[in-house]
Design an enzyme around this catalytic site. Structure first.
Site, short mmCIF file in Angstrom:
data_model
loop_
_atom_site.label_atom_id
_atom_site.label_comp_id
_atom_site.label_asym_id
_atom_site.label_seq_id
_atom_site.Cartn_x
_atom_site.Cartn_y
_atom_site.Cartn_z
N GLU A 60 53.11 34.51 45.48
CA GLU A 60 51.96 33.60 45.43
C GLU A 60 52.36 32.14 45.63
O GLU A 60 51.72 31.41 46.38
CB GLU A 60 51.19 33.76 44.11
CG GLU A 60 50.34 35.04 44.03
CD GLU A 60 51.13 36.26 43.60
OE1 GLU A 60 52.33 36.12 43.27
OE2 GLU A 60 50.55 37.37 43.56
N HIS A 129 44.51 40.45 33.27
CA HIS A 129 43.68 40.58 34.47
C HIS A 129 42.22 40.16 34.22
O HIS A 129 41.36 40.49 35.03
CB HIS A 129 43.68 42.03 34.96
CG HIS A 129 44.89 42.38 35.76
ND1 HIS A 129 46.12 42.55 35.22
CD2 HIS A 129 45.04 42.60 37.09
CE1 HIS A 129 46.99 42.87 36.17
NE2 HIS A 129 46.36 42.90 37.31
#
Lengths: 328, 373
Positions: A60, A129
């Site tokens: 990322e 998450h």
């Protein structure tokens, strides 16, 4: 008007903007051959080729920075984060580079880039998450932050974001992708920085954004049956905040409830309250109430997960509180 | 044997190295006079790296660096007065005094900045090289970083992508042996940074960064490799900073002997001796250049010192680009000089022909690997 799913509306926006401008490309994990983890980029690899729809390694920080570098020399990258939870790894590139390039260079550089992906709770995914992280990004000068709730806004705002000359952070919703709504055809562009009154009302203003809008709508429908008329202001953009629209709805109803999926402390809603108290104090008939995610990490168990998040019942309770009709 | 280098090249290299040296000596002085503040990292001792590299590049190649970033823009041709004004925090600086020592940007000369987060510029360089490939330009990007940046995740994540996509970028690790006060060997499993390239099947090599001509040769060769589309290069320039990590660092973590030893390796007299021995220039010619540079740097300091601070309205500029707003061209803004600014094809003109993962090749490889499509 055709009815589209949120993900389809985003897909249309991507395809239309890539067709319109060859400087636009999409990079992210699984965006190409897999057609997107949430199918937002479905079919785009075949249509635009592998230099414009790029399957990135799971890096990322690396591919966010690569996007920023490409934007510095005039390309218009769209960086898809599989979820915003993972983008925490890329925060250095977003915050220390993208948001500061124009400033550090004294106006020599611009950074026309979109970072987009799902935010908020997915569903039975536990704490890593299930975070609504928009407040973190709304904090930084040099960024714009958007969080549309409906398919029409998702399409129109993504188009605006791609055309914007600044870094734009776009929060979609893992649980919004399959939601359906009418989406205007053709050149449908929704400006960044403008909130939208999604429901007119006169007794109370519910101010919200993204997935929480749907809970607000549920609440408003139930309240209507009890004779309470709620107005819903969908902020859509969290940076810059549409002060005018916030003040206008408060001046109209004199009462406000702010609904935010994220945590209370230092949340976006806290800034909305600050705008209201400092600029419309005399218009208020009751203290502003906030409904937010509870100040704990998200659990896996259904009952705990549900209890952690705002819902229609919590919003109704807050509305009754600002109307001094508790227990009614 | 006649030298293969022209007199012009050698004198240009000397001029630039001496400019950086003199500029940094005056920077040090101005810091101690409290005209400059904040973190301020001098380039003294490392001049051969920036200058040797720059002379091997085209003016339109991209360059960027970490926060030890005064040397590279001066090598590129930035206005010394405006760089000094930036250090002084004046409105006439390249970034209007908003960036300071660690953030010199001169886009006119394709210098894309000094970055303050260790290794943060590494992915940016890959992105700029990506853009060049995307547009089918033969431009090369050069990215400097220090030895300590090689332990950042950005280094590894970026190399993986740069090799996979054959990006035309040269990463030059300026190994001056210390990350702030920590000797690189103390915190690195592999202190010879160039060897790490092998993990990514990347070309990696070490160069004597105290020798301007060796730097020049190495970068020239790497540039050719990159322009030919063969992919990225990692180059480790072994160099040494004669001063501390920053102006305020007395550098007690290294011995006097070590510093004295390295000072004998000074790149400036080394180049001068080479030129004189090969009868390409005379002592008098070097002296004349040095006098010129001293006057140039004096003028730069005077310019900075006499420049006003930025106006308070500047607070509200350059955070967000407003619709229709133009980019600021510093020399045009400050000196009224008409400058050439980078321009790129519009999204309607651009034809992207690059196939990053050619379909047929991918299908063949998938088949071989037993992957379903």
């Amino acid at each position: 008007m055709p009815e589209l799913m949120y993900r389809e509306a985003l897909n249309q926006a991507l395809a239309e903007e890539m067709e319109r401008d060859a400087n636009v490309f999409l990079i992210g994990e699984e965006v190409g051959r897999y057609n997107g983890a949430f199918k937002v980029s479905q079919g785009l690899l075949d249509r635009f080729g592998s230099a414009r729809i790029i399957d990135a390694p799971i890096s990322e920080l690396g591919f966010a920075g690569l996007g920023v570098g490409a934007a510095m020399v005039g390309l218009r990258p769209i960086v898809e984060m599989m979820t915003w939870n993972f983008a925490i790894l890329a925060m250095d590139q977003i915050v220390n580079n993208a948001a500061k390039l124009r400033h550090m260079s004294g106006g020599q550089l611009r950074c026309p880039i979109v970072f987009r992906g799902p935010g908020g709770a997915g569903g039975r995914l536990s704490s890593q998450h299930s975070q609504a992280l928009e407040a973190n990004y709304a904090h930084f000068p040099g960024l714009k932050v958007i969080a549309p709730a409906t398919p029409a806004d998702a399409k129109g705002m993504l188009k605006s974001a791609i055309r914007d000359d600044n870094p734009v952070i776009m929060f979609e919703g893992e649980r919004l992708y399959a939601i359906k709504g009418e989406v205007p055809e053709g050149e449908h562009v929704v400006p960044i920085g403008k909130a939208d009154v999604k429901r007119e009302g006169k007794d109370v203003s519910i101010i919200t954004w993204s997935r929480m809008y749907y809970f607000a709508e549920q609440a408003a429908q139930q309240l209507e049956q009890e004779g309470i008329s709620a107005e819903i202001l969908d902020l859509r953009t969290l940076r810059p905040l549409d002060e005018e629209a916030i003040l206008a709805t408060v001046r109209k109803t004199n009462r406000a409830v702010i609904v935010e999926e994220g945590w209370s402390l230092a949340g976006v809603g806290a800034s909305v309250v600050d705008i209201i108290q400092s600029k419309a104090f005399d218009e208020l008939d009751a203290p502003v109430q906030r409904v937010t995610g509870l100040d704990v990490n998200m659990s896996y168990a259904t009952n705990l997960e549900n209890a952690t998040q705002p819902d229609a019942a919590k919003i109704i309770a807050a509305v009754k509180k600002v109307l001094y009709r508790e227990g009614a | 044997m006649a030298s293969k280098y022209s007199k012009d090249l050698l004198l240009t290299m000397h001029r630039k190295m001496y400019l950086i040296r003199r500029f940094e000596e005056r920077t040090d002085q101005a810091y101690k006079q409290q005209k400059i503040a904040g973190f301020c990292h001098l380039y003294i001792g490392q001049e051969a790296v920036a200058v040797g590299t720059n002379e091997a590049l085209r003016p339109d190649d991209y360059m960027l660096s970490g926060y030890r970033d005064h040397g590279q823009p001066l090598a590129r041709g930035s206005d010394a007065g405006m760089v000094m004004a930036e250090l002084f925090g004046r409105g006439t600086g390249y970034s209007k005094g908003k960036g300071g020592s660690m953030h010199i940007f001169d886009i006119e000369h394709h210098f894309y900045g000094g970055y303050g987060i260790v290794g943060g510029q590494i992915p940016l360089a890959a992105g700029m090289a990506f853009a060049s490939r995307y547009r089918n330009e033969d431009r090369v990007t050069v990215c400097f970083f220090g030895d300590a940046a090689a332990n950042q995740g950005a280094f590894h994540e970026t190399f993986n992508m740069a090799v996979k996509w054959k990006l035309p970028v040269i990463y030059i690790c300026e190994n001056n042996r210390y990350g702030m006060g920590t000797a690189i060997g103390r915190v690195s499993a592999e202190p010879e940074i160039y060897k790490r390239a092998s993990a990514y099947k990347m070309r990696g090599e070490a160069v004597d960064g105290m020798d301007c001509l060796k730097m020049y040769e190495a970068v020239k060769d790497a540039v050719e490799y990159c322009r030919a589309g063969k992919g990225p290069v990692l180059m480790e320039a072994n160099t040494y900073r004669f001063r501390g990590h920053s102006v305020v660092d007395p550098a007690v973590y290294r011995s006097k002997d070590e510093v004295e030893h390295e000072r004998k390796n000074d790149p400036i007299p080394k180049l001068k001796e080479y030129a004189i021995k090969n009868k390409l220039a005379t002592e008098a010619e070097f002296d004349a250049i040095d006098e010129e540079i001293k006057a140039q740097v004096d003028a730069a300091v005077k310019f900075a010192d006499e420049s006003p601070e930025p106006s308070l309205e500047e607070l509200w500029r350059d955070t967000i680009v407003e619709p229709g707003e133009e980019d600021v061209r510093p020399r045009e803004r400050v000196l009224g000089t008409k400058v050439k600014w980078p321009s790129y094809p519009s999204g309607q003109e651009l034809k992207v022909t690059w196939d990053l993962e050619p379909r047929q090749q991918a299908e063949r490889e998938d088949k071989k690997a037993g992957l379903a499509r």
